[in-house]
Design a protein around this motif. Structure first.
Motif, PDB file in Angstrom:
ATOM      1  N   THR A   1      -2.610  -7.763   7.995  1.00 12.77           N
ATOM      2  CA  THR A   1      -1.623  -7.211   8.929  1.00 12.77           C
ATOM      3  C   THR A   1      -0.261  -7.076   8.262  1.00 12.77           C
ATOM      4  N   VAL A   2       0.125  -8.076   7.481  1.00 10.10           N
ATOM      5  CA  VAL A   2       1.393  -8.005   6.740  1.00 10.10           C
ATOM      6  C   VAL A   2       1.347  -6.825   5.775  1.00 10.10           C
ATOM      7  N   HIS A   3       0.213  -6.644   5.085  1.00 10.23           N
ATOM      8  CA  HIS A   3       0.064  -5.542   4.130  1.00 10.23           C
ATOM      9  C   HIS A   3       0.229  -4.194   4.825  1.00 10.23           C
ATOM     10  N   LYS A   4      -0.410  -4.030   5.963  1.00 10.75           N
ATOM     11  CA  LYS A   4      -0.319  -2.762   6.706  1.00 10.75           C
ATOM     12  C   LYS A   4       1.124  -2.487   7.119  1.00 10.75           C
ATOM     13  N   LEU A   5       1.784  -3.480   7.675  1.00 11.88           N
ATOM     14  CA  LEU A   5       3.166  -3.318   8.131  1.00 11.88           C
ATOM     15  C   LEU A   5       4.109  -3.103   6.951  1.00 11.88           C
ATOM     16  N   TRP A   6       3.882  -3.828   5.845  1.00 11.62           N
ATOM     17  CA  TRP A   6       4.701  -3.663   4.640  1.00 11.62           C
ATOM     18  C   TRP A   6       4.587  -2.236   4.104  1.00 11.62           C
ATOM     19  N   ALA A   7       3.359  -1.712   4.039  1.00 13.09           N
ATOM     20  CA  ALA A   7       3.151  -0.355   3.535  1.00 13.09           C
ATOM     21  C   ALA A   7       3.891   0.659   4.408  1.00 13.09           C
ATOM     22  N   GLU A   8       3.862   0.479   5.714  1.00 12.31           N
ATOM     23  CA  GLU A   8       4.583   1.373   6.623  1.00 12.31           C
ATOM     24  C   GLU A   8       6.084   1.319   6.355  1.00 12.31           C
ATOM     25  N   LYS A   9       6.604   0.118   6.191  1.00 11.40           N
ATOM     26  CA  LYS A   9       8.045  -0.046   5.952  1.00 11.40           C
ATOM     27  C   LYS A   9       8.462   0.558   4.611  1.00 11.40           C
ATOM     28  N   VAL A  10       7.668   0.359   3.578  1.00 10.52           N
ATOM     29  CA  VAL A  10       8.000   0.909   2.261  1.00 10.52           C
ATOM     30  C   VAL A  10       7.953   2.434   2.307  1.00 10.52           C
ATOM     31  N   LEU A  11       6.964   3.001   2.994  1.00  9.52           N
ATOM     32  CA  LEU A  11       6.863   4.456   3.085  1.00  9.52           C
ATOM     33  C   LEU A  11       8.009   5.045   3.904  1.00  9.52           C
ATOM     34  N   GLN A  12       8.527   4.304   4.878  1.00  9.48           N
ATOM     35  CA  GLN A  12       9.690   4.773   5.641  1.00  9.48           C
ATOM     36  C   GLN A  12      10.921   4.881   4.756  1.00  9.48           C
ATOM     37  N   ASN A  13      11.031   4.001   3.773  1.00  9.95           N
ATOM     38  CA  ASN A  13      12.189   3.984   2.875  1.00  9.95           C
ATOM     39  C   ASN A  13      12.053   4.974   1.721  1.00  9.95           C
ATOM     40  N   GLY A  14      10.921   5.607   1.568  1.00 10.47           N
ATOM     41  CA  GLY A  14      10.691   6.540   0.466  1.00 10.47           C
ATOM     42  C   GLY A  14       9.278   6.400  -0.044  1.00 10.47           C
ATOM     43  N   LEU A  15       9.039   6.944  -1.205  1.00  9.62           N
ATOM     44  CA  LEU A  15       7.707   6.890  -1.781  1.00  9.62           C
ATOM     45  C   LEU A  15       7.369   5.490  -2.274  1.00  9.62           C
ATOM     46  N   MET A  16       6.108   5.137  -2.110  1.00 12.05           N
ATOM     47  CA  MET A  16       5.626   3.852  -2.605  1.00 12.05           C
ATOM     48  C   MET A  16       5.286   4.014  -4.083  1.00 12.05           C
ATOM     49  N   LYS A  17       5.907   3.201  -4.938  1.00 18.54           N
ATOM     50  CA  LYS A  17       5.664   3.297  -6.377  1.00 18.54           C
ATOM     51  C   LYS A  17       4.248   2.871  -6.729  1.00 18.54           C
ATOM     52  N   VAL A  18       3.798   1.811  -6.107  1.00 14.57           N
ATOM     53  CA  VAL A  18       2.457   1.312  -6.395  1.00 14.57           C
ATOM     54  C   VAL A  18       1.937   0.634  -5.128  1.00 14.57           C
ATOM     55  N   ASP A  19       0.679   0.911  -4.806  1.00 14.88           N
ATOM     56  CA  ASP A  19       0.058   0.241  -3.672  1.00 14.88           C
ATOM     57  C   ASP A  19      -0.361  -1.143  -4.142  1.00 14.88           C
ATOM     58  N   ARG A  20      -0.138  -2.122  -3.328  1.00 17.36           N
ATOM     59  CA  ARG A  20      -0.442  -3.492  -3.722  1.00 17.36           C
ATOM     60  C   ARG A  20      -1.489  -4.081  -2.781  1.00 17.36           C
ATOM     61  N   LEU A  21      -2.275  -4.969  -3.294  1.00 12.84           N
ATOM     62  CA  LEU A  21      -3.296  -5.647  -2.498  1.00 12.84           C
ATOM     63  C   LEU A  21      -2.641  -6.714  -1.623  1.00 12.84           C
ATOM     64  N   PRO A  22      -3.274  -7.078  -0.509  1.00 14.79           N
ATOM     65  CA  PRO A  22      -2.736  -8.169   0.312  1.00 14.79           C
ATOM     66  C   PRO A  22      -2.545  -9.462  -0.485  1.00 14.79           C
ATOM     67  N   SER A  23      -3.429  -9.727  -1.454  1.00 15.01           N
ATOM     68  CA  SER A  23      -3.291 -10.945  -2.264  1.00 15.01           C
ATOM     69  C   SER A  23      -2.024 -10.901  -3.125  1.00 15.01           C
ATOM     70  N   ALA A  24      -1.623  -9.704  -3.565  1.00 11.31           N
ATOM     71  CA  ALA A  24      -0.388  -9.566  -4.348  1.00 11.31           C
ATOM     72  C   ALA A  24       0.828  -9.848  -3.465  1.00 11.31           C
ATOM     73  N   LEU A  25       0.770  -9.396  -2.211  1.00 11.73           N
ATOM     74  CA  LEU A  25       1.865  -9.671  -1.280  1.00 11.73           C
ATOM     75  C   LEU A  25       1.974 -11.165  -1.018  1.00 11.73           C
ATOM     76  N   LYS A  26       0.835 -11.804  -0.842  1.00 10.17           N
ATOM     77  CA  LYS A  26       0.813 -13.245  -0.598  1.00 10.17           C
ATOM     78  C   LYS A  26       1.411 -14.007  -1.780  1.00 10.17           C
ATOM     79  N   LYS A  27       1.050 -13.616  -2.991  1.00  9.17           N
ATOM     80  CA  LYS A  27       1.550 -14.277  -4.198  1.00  9.17           C
ATOM     81  C   LYS A  27       3.062 -14.075  -4.340  1.00  9.17           C
ATOM     82  N   GLN A  28       3.531 -12.847  -4.110  1.00 13.93           N
ATOM     83  CA  GLN A  28       4.968 -12.579  -4.217  1.00 13.93           C
ATOM     84  C   GLN A  28       5.739 -13.317  -3.128  1.00 13.93           C
TER      85      GLN A  28
END
Length: 141
Positions: A41-68
């Motif tokens: 759910t965090v990944h889905k919402l994060w992707a939406e927020k990043v796309l609202q701010n412009g292009l996403m440079k790289v799509d990240r896995l939920p595990s990458a979000l958790k680690k960061q």
């Protein structure tokens, strides 16, 4: 394409924190989620927020979000301990919130806390300024 070549920027981190807070602040579902569901759910919402701010440079896995987010949380916890230590310091006067933050940054960066808090006030005294002091926050890499 998934990849780890591009590092994290503040443009990636801020939406991550916002998404995490939004998902975990849900009073109905906050504690009823599995780890996979939470980070999905965090990944889905994060992707939406990043796309609202412009292009996403790289799509990240939920595990990458958790680690960061774990790295961010560790830094916040460390800074909070410095903040509380500066707030508890005995001082001759009342410190403003800006003074406390400046002192915490200085302590975090192994600088002189007292110098960071009082530098502006000493400068004002030398120049006979009576006006309200502008806040200057100590900075470190």
């Amino acid at each position: 394409k998934m990849g780890s070549a591009l590092g994290w920027t503040d443009a990636d981190r801020v939406p991550l924190c916002e998404a995490y807070l939004e998902v975990t602040s849900d009073p109905v579902r906050a504690t009823a989620r599995t780890k996979e569901n939470l980070w999905g759910t965090v990944h889905k919402l994060w992707a939406e927020k990043v796309l609202q701010n412009g292009l996403m440079k790289v799509d990240r896995l939920p595990s990458a979000l958790k680690k960061q987010f774990k790295r961010i949380q560790t830094g916040v916890n460390t800074f909070t301990s410095h903040y509380l230590a500066v707030k508890a310091m005995p001082t001759a006067g009342n410190m403003s919130e800006e003074d406390i933050i400046s002192g915490a940054v200085a302590r975090f960066c192994s600088l002189d806390v007292y110098d960071a808090i009082r530098a502006d006030r000493d400068d004002d005294k030398r120049n006979d300024k009576i006006c309200k002091r502008k806040t200057t926050v100590a900075h470190c890499k």
